[in-house]
Design a protein around this motif. Structure first.
Motif, mmCIF file in Angstrom:
data_model
loop_
_atom_site.group_PDB
_atom_site.id
_atom_site.type_symbol
_atom_site.label_atom_id
_atom_site.label_comp_id
_atom_site.label_asym_id
_atom_site.label_seq_id
_atom_site.Cartn_x
_atom_site.Cartn_y
_atom_site.Cartn_z
ATOM 1 N N HIS A 174 0.836 -1.207 0.000
ATOM 2 C CA HIS A 174 0.000 0.000 0.000
ATOM 3 C C HIS A 174 0.867 1.250 0.000
ATOM 4 O O HIS A 174 0.588 2.219 -0.720
ATOM 5 N N SER A 175 1.919 1.239 0.783
ATOM 6 C CA SER A 175 2.812 2.405 0.857
ATOM 7 C C SER A 175 3.467 2.680 -0.490
ATOM 8 O O SER A 175 3.581 3.838 -0.915
ATOM 9 N N ILE A 176 3.903 1.624 -1.180
ATOM 10 C CA ILE A 176 4.528 1.795 -2.493
ATOM 11 C C ILE A 176 3.498 2.297 -3.500
ATOM 12 O O ILE A 176 3.780 3.196 -4.311
ATOM 13 N N ALA A 177 2.302 1.724 -3.465
ATOM 14 C CA ALA A 177 1.242 2.156 -4.383
ATOM 15 C C ALA A 177 0.923 3.634 -4.193
ATOM 16 O O ALA A 177 0.655 4.358 -5.168
ATOM 17 N N GLU A 178 0.969 4.086 -2.963
ATOM 18 C CA GLU A 178 0.670 5.489 -2.663
ATOM 19 C C GLU A 178 1.713 6.414 -3.287
ATOM 20 O O GLU A 178 1.385 7.487 -3.800
ATOM 21 N N VAL A 179 2.973 5.972 -3.284
ATOM 22 C CA VAL A 179 4.045 6.763 -3.889
ATOM 23 C C VAL A 179 3.917 6.773 -5.412
ATOM 24 O O VAL A 179 4.091 7.802 -6.060
ATOM 25 N N LEU A 180 3.603 5.607 -5.990
ATOM 26 C CA LEU A 180 3.539 5.489 -7.445
ATOM 27 C C LEU A 180 2.296 6.138 -8.034
ATOM 28 O O LEU A 180 2.299 6.554 -9.200
ATOM 29 N N THR A 181 1.221 6.201 -7.238
ATOM 30 C CA THR A 181 -0.028 6.770 -7.746
ATOM 31 C C THR A 181 -0.475 7.902 -6.825
ATOM 32 O O THR A 181 0.070 8.987 -6.862
ATOM 33 N N ASP A 182 -1.461 7.641 -5.992
ATOM 34 C CA ASP A 182 -1.905 8.640 -5.028
ATOM 35 C C ASP A 182 -2.639 7.938 -3.892
ATOM 36 O O ASP A 182 -2.909 6.737 -3.944
ATOM 37 N N HIS A 183 -2.940 8.687 -2.866
ATOM 38 C CA HIS A 183 -3.558 8.129 -1.662
ATOM 39 C C HIS A 183 -4.912 7.499 -1.971
ATOM 40 O O HIS A 183 -5.235 6.409 -1.474
ATOM 41 N N THR A 184 -5.684 8.143 -2.825
ATOM 42 C CA THR A 184 -7.041 7.657 -3.125
ATOM 43 C C THR A 184 -6.996 6.299 -3.805
ATOM 44 O O THR A 184 -7.693 5.357 -3.400
ATOM 45 N N TYR A 185 -6.176 6.172 -4.852
ATOM 46 C CA TYR A 185 -6.112 4.899 -5.578
ATOM 47 C C TYR A 185 -5.492 3.807 -4.721
ATOM 48 O O TYR A 185 -5.949 2.658 -4.740
ATOM 49 N N ALA A 186 -4.478 4.148 -3.955
ATOM 50 C CA ALA A 186 -3.858 3.152 -3.072
ATOM 51 C C ALA A 186 -4.884 2.590 -2.093
ATOM 52 O O ALA A 186 -4.918 1.378 -1.831
ATOM 53 N N ASN A 187 -5.725 3.448 -1.546
ATOM 54 C CA ASN A 187 -6.774 2.979 -0.631
ATOM 55 C C ASN A 187 -7.835 2.147 -1.353
ATOM 56 O O ASN A 187 -8.371 1.190 -0.783
ATOM 57 N N GLN A 188 -8.128 2.508 -2.587
ATOM 58 C CA GLN A 188 -9.071 1.700 -3.358
ATOM 59 C C GLN A 188 -8.579 0.265 -3.497
ATOM 60 O O GLN A 188 -9.371 -0.689 -3.442
ATOM 61 N N LEU A 189 -7.277 0.094 -3.653
ATOM 62 C CA LEU A 189 -6.701 -1.225 -3.900
ATOM 63 C C LEU A 189 -6.757 -2.152 -2.689
ATOM 64 O O LEU A 189 -6.856 -3.377 -2.855
ATOM 65 N N VAL A 190 -6.670 -1.600 -1.500
ATOM 66 C CA VAL A 190 -6.593 -2.461 -0.305
ATOM 67 C C VAL A 190 -7.765 -2.277 0.655
ATOM 68 O O VAL A 190 -7.913 -3.062 1.594
ATOM 69 N N ILE A 191 -8.596 -1.248 0.424
ATOM 70 C CA ILE A 191 -9.726 -1.006 1.327
ATOM 71 C C ILE A 191 -11.041 -0.974 0.545
ATOM 72 O O ILE A 191 -11.895 -1.850 0.699
ATOM 73 N N ASP A 192 -11.212 0.019 -0.312
ATOM 74 C CA ASP A 192 -12.514 0.272 -0.928
ATOM 75 C C ASP A 192 -12.970 -0.854 -1.857
ATOM 76 O O ASP A 192 -14.078 -1.387 -1.714
ATOM 77 N N ASN A 193 -12.129 -1.216 -2.826
ATOM 78 C CA ASN A 193 -12.538 -2.238 -3.795
ATOM 79 C C ASN A 193 -12.679 -3.621 -3.163
ATOM 80 O O ASN A 193 -13.683 -4.300 -3.422
ATOM 81 N N PRO A 194 -11.719 -4.069 -2.344
ATOM 82 C CA PRO A 194 -11.929 -5.384 -1.720
ATOM 83 C C PRO A 194 -13.136 -5.418 -0.790
ATOM 84 O O PRO A 194 -13.803 -6.443 -0.676
ATOM 85 N N TYR A 195 -13.432 -4.292 -0.153
ATOM 86 C CA TYR A 195 -14.643 -4.246 0.679
ATOM 87 C C TYR A 195 -15.894 -4.360 -0.182
ATOM 88 O O TYR A 195 -16.805 -5.147 0.103
ATOM 89 N N LEU A 196 -15.924 -3.596 -1.270
ATOM 90 C CA LEU A 196 -17.080 -3.605 -2.158
ATOM 91 C C LEU A 196 -17.324 -5.003 -2.712
ATOM 92 O O LEU A 196 -18.464 -5.493 -2.770
ATOM 93 N N ILE A 197 -16.256 -5.677 -3.124
ATOM 94 C CA ILE A 197 -16.381 -7.001 -3.740
ATOM 95 C C ILE A 197 -16.816 -8.053 -2.727
ATOM 96 O O ILE A 197 -17.680 -8.885 -2.994
ATOM 97 N N SER A 198 -16.252 -8.005 -1.529
ATOM 98 C CA SER A 198 -16.459 -9.098 -0.558
ATOM 99 C C SER A 198 -17.573 -8.836 0.455
ATOM 100 O O SER A 198 -17.835 -9.701 1.287
ATOM 101 N N LYS A 199 -18.246 -7.692 0.382
ATOM 102 C CA LYS A 199 -19.150 -7.324 1.470
ATOM 103 C C LYS A 199 -20.348 -8.252 1.601
ATOM 104 O O LYS A 199 -20.882 -8.429 2.699
ATOM 105 N N ARG A 200 -20.778 -8.889 0.496
ATOM 106 C CA ARG A 200 -21.944 -9.772 0.580
ATOM 107 C C ARG A 200 -21.544 -11.254 0.527
ATOM 108 O O ARG A 200 -22.408 -12.112 0.423
ATOM 109 N N LEU A 201 -20.245 -11.528 0.617
ATOM 110 C CA LEU A 201 -19.764 -12.901 0.517
ATOM 111 C C LEU A 201 -20.231 -13.715 1.703
ATOM 112 O O LEU A 201 -20.028 -13.350 2.858
ATOM 113 N N PHE A 202 -20.845 -14.849 1.430
ATOM 114 C CA PHE A 202 -21.302 -15.760 2.493
ATOM 115 C C PHE A 202 -20.091 -16.383 3.170
ATOM 116 O O PHE A 202 -19.121 -16.762 2.532
ATOM 117 N N SER A 203 -20.139 -16.475 4.477
ATOM 118 C CA SER A 203 -19.085 -17.150 5.225
ATOM 119 C C SER A 203 -19.704 -17.987 6.315
ATOM 120 O O SER A 203 -20.837 -17.784 6.708
#
Length: 241
Positions: free
Chosen positions: A212-241
């Motif tokens: 995440h830290s490297i992604a933030e340097v290469l891109t920006d804070h928003t996209y880095a957070n999308q990669l490890v927080i926003d998008n994985p949350y969106l995808i997995s939020k309704r996953l049955f467990s």
């Protein structure tokens, strides 16, 4: 952070070799700041012949221990499925474990061979999409054909596939070629998520925080957070467990 590609279930693939190792990986994930794990053991016909039942059985072993140790982590389960002709049969039989949902499609973590792009893979992608299954291509930066010819990712992009980056590729733990290609593609914002793809404390521990830290340097804070927080949350939020 949320990790939706990891091999923490014990004794069912080349990941954790014991329940103790599973718990060690999970504790290290917690130390990384990970709050939800989607375990994705291999389904690789003829090599790792896992089924939904073997995966759920292993999940219950780990979940029981998480509760016993009162660990602050949410565990869910899916699979990493290797490209093979049997995928169509498994899909028809509703035997494919999905990592979640995206834009009203089921998301399948789909693994390419490390050496090449298989003949007919685009037709398989088309069949899956027509069946309301959206492939998320696992660690494309580690495919040697794509390392030589990065533009060959375009047919997957054009079909709307999602893409998962392995944290260790971006960090450089897997060599220069995966690192260089992951830097190129993350700068183009090709990736949907970063996953640890952790297998063991020695071979490939969870390093989502460093990636995440490297992604933030290469891109920006928003996209880095999308990669490890926003998008994985969106995808997995309704996953049955």
């Amino acid at each position: 952070m949320i990790d939706i590609h990891c091999h923490v279930l014990p004794e069912i693939d080349d990941g954790a070799k014991s329940l103790d190792e599973s718990m060690a990986l999970i504790r290290q994930s917690i130390n990384q700041g990970i709050t939800r794990i989607v375990a994705t053991p291999h389904i690789h016909v003829g090599i790792y012949d896992n089924t939904q039942q073997t995966i759920v059985d292993a999940y219950h072993r780990v979940q029981q221990e998480i509760k016993a140790q009162n660990l602050p982590i949410e565990l869910r389960v899916a699979a990493e499925v290797r490209v093979c002709p049997e995928i169509i049969m498994l899909a028809k039989q509703k035997q494919l474990p999905f990592v979640g949902d995206f834009e009203e499609k089921k998301v399948l973590l789909l693994e390419l061979p490390s050496s090449h792009l298989p003949a007919g893979v685009e037709k398989l992608i088309d069949w899956l999409i027509n069946a309301n299954i959206l492939p998320m291509i696992a660690h494309p930066e580690r495919n040697r054909e794509l390392q030589r010819y990065p533009d060959r990712i375009k047919p997957f992009q054009q079909r709307g596939c999602l893409f998962q980056l392995t944290a260790a590729s971006l960090i450089g733990d897997l060599g220069e070629l995966p690192k260089a290609l992951s830097e190129q593609w993350i700068s183009q914002q090709l990736y949907t998520i970063i996953g640890s793809d952790c297998h063991s404390l020695k071979r490939r521990p969870p390093k989502l925080h460093q990636a995440h830290s490297i992604a933030e340097v290469l891109t920006d804070h928003t996209y880095a957070n999308q990669l490890v927080i926003d998008n994985p949350y969106l995808i997995s939020k309704r996953l049955f467990s």
